[in-house]
Write an enzyme that holds these catalytic residues in place. Structure first.
Site, PDB file in Angstrom:
ATOM      1  CG  HIS A 149      -1.874  -0.983   1.267  1.00 62.03           C
ATOM      2  ND1 HIS A 149      -3.205  -0.971   0.716  1.00 62.03           N
ATOM      3  CD2 HIS A 149      -1.812  -2.309   1.649  1.00 62.03           C
ATOM      4  CE1 HIS A 149      -3.863  -2.111   0.856  1.00 62.03           C
ATOM      5  NE2 HIS A 149      -3.166  -2.804   1.619  1.00 62.03           N
ATOM      6  CE1 TYR A 165      -2.209  -4.655   9.176  1.00 65.00           C
ATOM      7  CE2 TYR A 165      -2.406  -2.422   8.195  1.00 65.00           C
ATOM      8  CZ  TYR A 165      -2.644  -3.889   8.249  1.00 65.00           C
ATOM      9  OH  TYR A 165      -3.169  -4.445   6.823  1.00 65.00           O
ATOM     10  CG  ASN A 184      -8.116  -4.200   1.058  1.00 67.14           C
ATOM     11  OD1 ASN A 184      -7.237  -3.355   1.221  1.00 67.14           O
ATOM     12  ND2 ASN A 184      -7.403  -5.468   1.063  1.00 67.14           N
TER      13      ASN A 184
HETATM   14 FE1  HDE Z   1      -2.665  -4.693   5.408  1.00 67.26          FE
HETATM   15  N1  HDE Z   1      -0.710  -4.018   5.882  1.00 67.26           N
HETATM   16  N2  HDE Z   1      -2.152  -6.540   5.929  1.00 67.26           N
HETATM   17  N3  HDE Z   1      -4.375  -5.500   4.677  1.00 67.26           N
HETATM   18  N4  HDE Z   1      -3.174  -3.009   4.873  1.00 67.26           N
HETATM   19  C1  HDE Z   1      -0.414  -2.726   5.810  1.00 67.26           C
HETATM   20  O1  HDE Z   1       0.642  -1.227   7.292  1.00 67.26           O
HETATM   21  C2  HDE Z   1      -0.953  -6.844   6.760  1.00 67.26           C
HETATM   22  C3  HDE Z   1      -4.684  -6.766   4.719  1.00 67.26           C
HETATM   23  C4  HDE Z   1      -4.571  -2.698   4.245  1.00 67.26           C
HETATM   24  O2  HDE Z   1      -3.334   3.500   3.749  1.00 67.26           O
HETATM   25  C5  HDE Z   1       0.951  -2.457   6.267  1.00 67.26           C
HETATM   26  O3  HDE Z   1       1.140   0.844   7.595  1.00 67.26           O
HETATM   27  C6  HDE Z   1      -0.866  -8.237   7.092  1.00 67.26           C
HETATM   28  C7  HDE Z   1      -5.934  -7.109   4.804  1.00 67.26           C
HETATM   29  C8  HDE Z   1      -4.523  -1.076   3.819  1.00 67.26           C
HETATM   30  O4  HDE Z   1      -1.782   3.490   5.444  1.00 67.26           O
HETATM   31  C9  HDE Z   1       1.475  -3.776   7.067  1.00 67.26           C
HETATM   32  C10 HDE Z   1      -1.970  -8.715   6.476  1.00 67.26           C
HETATM   33  C11 HDE Z   1      -6.577  -5.763   4.616  1.00 67.26           C
HETATM   34  C12 HDE Z   1      -3.269  -0.750   4.334  1.00 67.26           C
HETATM   35  C13 HDE Z   1       0.238  -4.581   6.536  1.00 67.26           C
HETATM   36  C14 HDE Z   1      -2.595  -7.636   6.135  1.00 67.26           C
HETATM   37  C15 HDE Z   1      -5.345  -5.033   4.307  1.00 67.26           C
HETATM   38  C16 HDE Z   1      -2.588  -1.874   4.697  1.00 67.26           C
HETATM   39  C17 HDE Z   1       2.022  -1.700   5.492  1.00 67.26           C
HETATM   40  C18 HDE Z   1      -2.357 -10.174   6.723  1.00 67.26           C
HETATM   41  C19 HDE Z   1      -8.005  -5.445   4.259  1.00 67.26           C
HETATM   42  C20 HDE Z   1      -2.756   0.627   4.071  1.00 67.26           C
HETATM   43  C21 HDE Z   1       2.082  -0.361   5.917  1.00 67.26           C
HETATM   44  C22 HDE Z   1      -2.524 -10.625   8.008  1.00 67.26           C
HETATM   45  C23 HDE Z   1      -9.040  -5.664   5.396  1.00 67.26           C
HETATM   46  C24 HDE Z   1      -3.147   1.457   5.349  1.00 67.26           C
HETATM   47  C25 HDE Z   1       1.137  -0.218   7.035  1.00 67.26           C
HETATM   48  C26 HDE Z   1      -2.592   2.985   4.565  1.00 67.26           C
HETATM   49  C27 HDE Z   1      -1.008  -1.831   5.201  1.00 67.26           C
HETATM   50  C28 HDE Z   1       0.213  -5.777   7.201  1.00 67.26           C
HETATM   51  C29 HDE Z   1      -3.713  -8.101   5.278  1.00 67.26           C
HETATM   52  C30 HDE Z   1      -5.754  -3.476   4.368  1.00 67.26           C
HETATM   53  C31 HDE Z   1       2.762  -4.227   6.630  1.00 67.26           C
HETATM   54  C32 HDE Z   1       0.107  -8.822   8.122  1.00 67.26           C
HETATM   55  C33 HDE Z   1      -6.611  -8.256   4.785  1.00 67.26           C
HETATM   56  C34 HDE Z   1      -5.637  -0.578   3.473  1.00 67.26           C
HETATM   57  O5  HDE Z   1       1.540  -3.719   8.362  1.00 67.26           O
END
Ligand code: HDE
Length: 695
Positions: free
Chosen positions: A87, A374, A160
């Protein structure tokens, strides 16, 4: 139209009040002696010369003692922070959330109680795979993360635009992301999933099938952030004052409706305007056309959930709306662009663990993993446990505790006490057993194990449900998406494995993809972990089955030439305004455009810089037939027709249409507008595209 950034000490945007000076190198710069606004170092020392480094003589060596130059360059060297690992490319805006009524039966969350209260929000949209400098229209999931600054703390709904996810356990997230990111040896392809490593991984990971159907659909190439649905994905809990829990799934619905690009448009836009989505959001907000979403939940009990054919803790499953309809909660309006992209959009730190009283978690294993990830990522990205003190992250309600010190501490706590319990100072923060956040006391028992619940084993039924709930054009696009991506894979085994999975989803889908690839009958035989079955179709999953018949928020491109018909132009502007749509003029050249009455207007675009892919519907109304000899104009029309757009034309376009091999009046969406009447044009444009146009 651009809003001037805030003035103040660093006041950009205002005309400098001092003198304009010509420097030693011929550069023009302003000087200013007003102590309130003059240029200083970070220590507040007034700077006399910001153009030239200190040297010994005019051609001599530079001096290390030049603290003004060293401070400036050192700061510049450290301007970047690590981009988000996923992202990374995103765009945000401020706004507010208003609840429609008190939802106290469902939740005690403060921001869902009083209809008159506006809770400030910050919302960031993003693509997932590309780097911060990649392009907006990649085929990808879009993030939609909302931070609610509530009176009881910040609540982050980090969702999402697709309601399911690729994997069921957070343990697999690094592998998923590594597979989609550029290959580590060659660092390509960027910002896309059309390559062997991604399809190899997902082909070996059948739980991703449902998500893949969504990602190959129109959902992954949205027309605009303003026209995108959002989903919390996981099942959460809402808790009311009595401590009663209801399971919920969150949904955001855009007021403008959910619309998408077609693939060929997305590809061309990525070259013509890599900032297509951010420009669209920024422009809409700047012009006062504030995008709006309705927040709803699907609310159901544990008992109801136990009756479903799928497990609500499995993030690869939707709860069909036909099973549990949406309960609208309130609306979010985005009405203010950021003042500074870095300070706000880049530094905003979302964490699914930012919860408030009245909202609680479930055991969804993906959600549980995110709760850890996060916070951890913010520490490395923002570099300090004090990231909550950065203005965009700071709560707007009182915040007191005994956490102290650390990098970049900006608060100056007073008093001798930094612990509790304490009896030294009654004024220090104390727990609030009744009002504080309370976790729902769910009963849990079991052996420690590394396993996957059996109830998560069916990976095809809902993928099938999705495909069969689409309209025919949406199905065609899904077939096209799979064929394109698998066609880019070089390893035959990657393709045949995926064809095997698709066969379990829907045989017609698999055959259509195999046919496009030129690989009929080559699907692998795959044994599913659980046999799929047919669910009744869910029309709510289709974008176009429920699309509003409206062009609100859409953009009409008017291609014209010098001497343009002013009456037609004004009539189009009026029509568009009445429909809350926008008009942008495209002329052969960038300079002012002379109109038929001798007046001039400034066109928004020049032809070679603005292909028709940038517009939702087009009007071609030149003053003569000169466009026929311009290849850009011929392509403009050809593309608009091929992308099933509604095309208005005037009497001067006959030879242009002939060159483009498009028949005037070919279908209901190719409409003559010579008389300046746009009713028929608008009626057709409200269909979004002429779906039955064969191209
Ligand atoms: Fe994320 N995800 N994600 N994700 N995600 C990040 O956090 C992660 C997942 C989502 O505008 C990271 O600050 C893991 C699902 C958005 O700043 C990180 C898993 C959904 C954003 C991270 C998921 C999301 C992130 C990268 C699996 C929808 C952007 C930078 C367990 C429900 C937020 C950060 C923004 C961002 C980890 C799966 C949505 C690395 C470990 C499912 C919208 O922490």
């Amino acid at each position: 139209m651009a809003k001037q950034p805030a003035g103040g000490k660093q006041g950009a945007g205002k005309q400098a009040s001092g003198k304009t000076t010509v420097g030693a190198g011929g550069e023009l710069h302003q000087t200013n002696s007003d102590p309130e606004t003059r240029l200083t170092t970070n220590q507040g020392v007034p700077v006399s010369d910001d153009q030239n480094t200190l040297t010994v003589g005019p051609r001599g060596p530079q001096l290390l003692e030049d603290f003004v130059m060293r401070e400036k360059i050192t700061h510049f060297d450290h301007e970047r922070i690590p981009e988000r690992v996923v992202h990374a490319r995103g765009y945000g805006a401020h706004g507010y959330f208003e609840t429609y009524k008190s939802h106290s039966k469902l939740t005690r969350a403060a921001f869902l109680q009083d209809p008159g209260v506006r809770t400030p929000v910050f919302c960031r949209f993003s693509t997932v795979a590309g780097r911060a400098g990649s392009f907006d229209t990649a085929r990808d999931v879009r993030g939609m993360a909302v931070k609610f600054y509530t009176t009881e703390g910040n609540y982050d709904l980090v969702g999402n635009n697709i309601p399911v996810f690729f994997i069921q356990d957070a343990m697999k997230f690094p592998d998923l992301v590594h597979s989609v990111k550029p290959a580590p040896d060659r660092d390509f392809p960027q910002a896309q999933s059309a390559h062997d490593s991604f399809w190899d991984f997902v082909g070996l990971t059948p739980e991703s099938m449902h998500m893949l159907l969504w990602v190959m659909s129109d959902r992954a190439i949205p027309r605009s952030f303003r026209m995108m649905e959002g989903f919390g994905v996981h099942t959460f809990r809402m808790i009311n004052k009595r401590g009663e829990a209801t399971l919920v799934k969150f949904h955001w619905r855009p007021k403008l409706g959910t619309f998408s690009l077609v693939w060929d448009e997305a590809v061309k836009i990525s070259g013509a305007d890599p900032d297509f989505h951010r420009r669209d959001l920024w422009t809409a907000i700047e012009s006062g056309d504030f995008p709006e979403w309705e927040l709803s939940v699907q609310a159901f009990t544990e008992e109801q959930a136990a009756e479903f054919d799928f497990d609500v803790l499995d993030p690869t499953k939707v709860v069909p709306e036909e099973l549990v309809p949406l309960t609208p909660l309130g609306r979010m309006v985005l009405d203010r662009n950021v003042d500074n992209f870095f300070a706000e959009t880049e530094q905003v730190a979302f964490c699914p663990s930012h919860m408030v009283p009245g909202i609680d978690l479930s055991n969804d294993p993906l959600l549980q993993g995110r709760l850890f990830s996060y916070l951890d990522t913010q520490l490395s990205r923002l570099g300090s446990p004090n990231f909550h003190q950065i203005p965009i992250n700071a709560p707007k309600c009182p915040m007191h505790n005994f956490q102290r010190d650390g990098h970049m501490q900006t608060m100056v706590p007073t008093g001798r006490v930094s612990n509790e319990p304490n009896s030294l100072d009654d004024g220090t923060p104390r727990e609030d057993p009744a009002g504080g956040f309370q976790t729902f006391p769910a009963q849990e028992a079991g052996s420690k194990m590394r396993t996957r619940p059996e109830s998560f084993a069916d990976h095809y039924t809902q993928a099938r449900l999705f495909y069969r709930s689409m309209t025919p054009p949406e199905q065609e696009h899904i077939v096209g998406g799979f064929a394109f991506e698998l066609g880019k894979c070089q390893l035959t085994r990657v393709r045949t494995r995926m064809l095997g999975h698709l066969k379990l989803v829907d045989k017609e889908l698999a055959d259509a993809v195999a046919d496009k690839l030129g690989m009929p009958g080559q699907a692998d035989k795959i044994k599913p972990a659980a046999e799929p079955f047919d669910m009744p179709p869910s029309p709510a999953l289709s974008q176009y089955a429920k699309a509003p018949k409206s062009i609100a928020g859409k953009k009409i491109g008017l291609l014209t030439t010098p001497g343009a018909d002013v009456k037609l132009y004004k009539s189009l502007l009026k029509t568009a305004k009445a429909e809350s749509a926008m008009v942008e003029v495209i002329a052969p050249k960038a300079g002012p455009l002379e109109m038929s009455d001798g007046s001039t207007i400034q066109p928004e675009h020049f032809l070679s810089g603005a292909p028709s892919v940038l517009f939702d519907a087009v009007v071609i109304a030149p003053a003569d037939d000169s466009l026929a000899s311009d290849p850009n104009a011929v392509n403009w029309l050809r593309d608009a027709f091929a992308h099933q757009k509604v095309i208005g034309y005037n009497a001067n376009t006959e030879s242009l249409f002939a060159k483009a091999a498009v028949e005037q009046g070919a279908d209901a969406g190719v409409v003559e507008v010579t008389d300046g009447k746009f009713e028929a044009f608008v009626t057709q444009a409200k269909k979004h595209r002429i779906w039955d146009r064969v191209v």
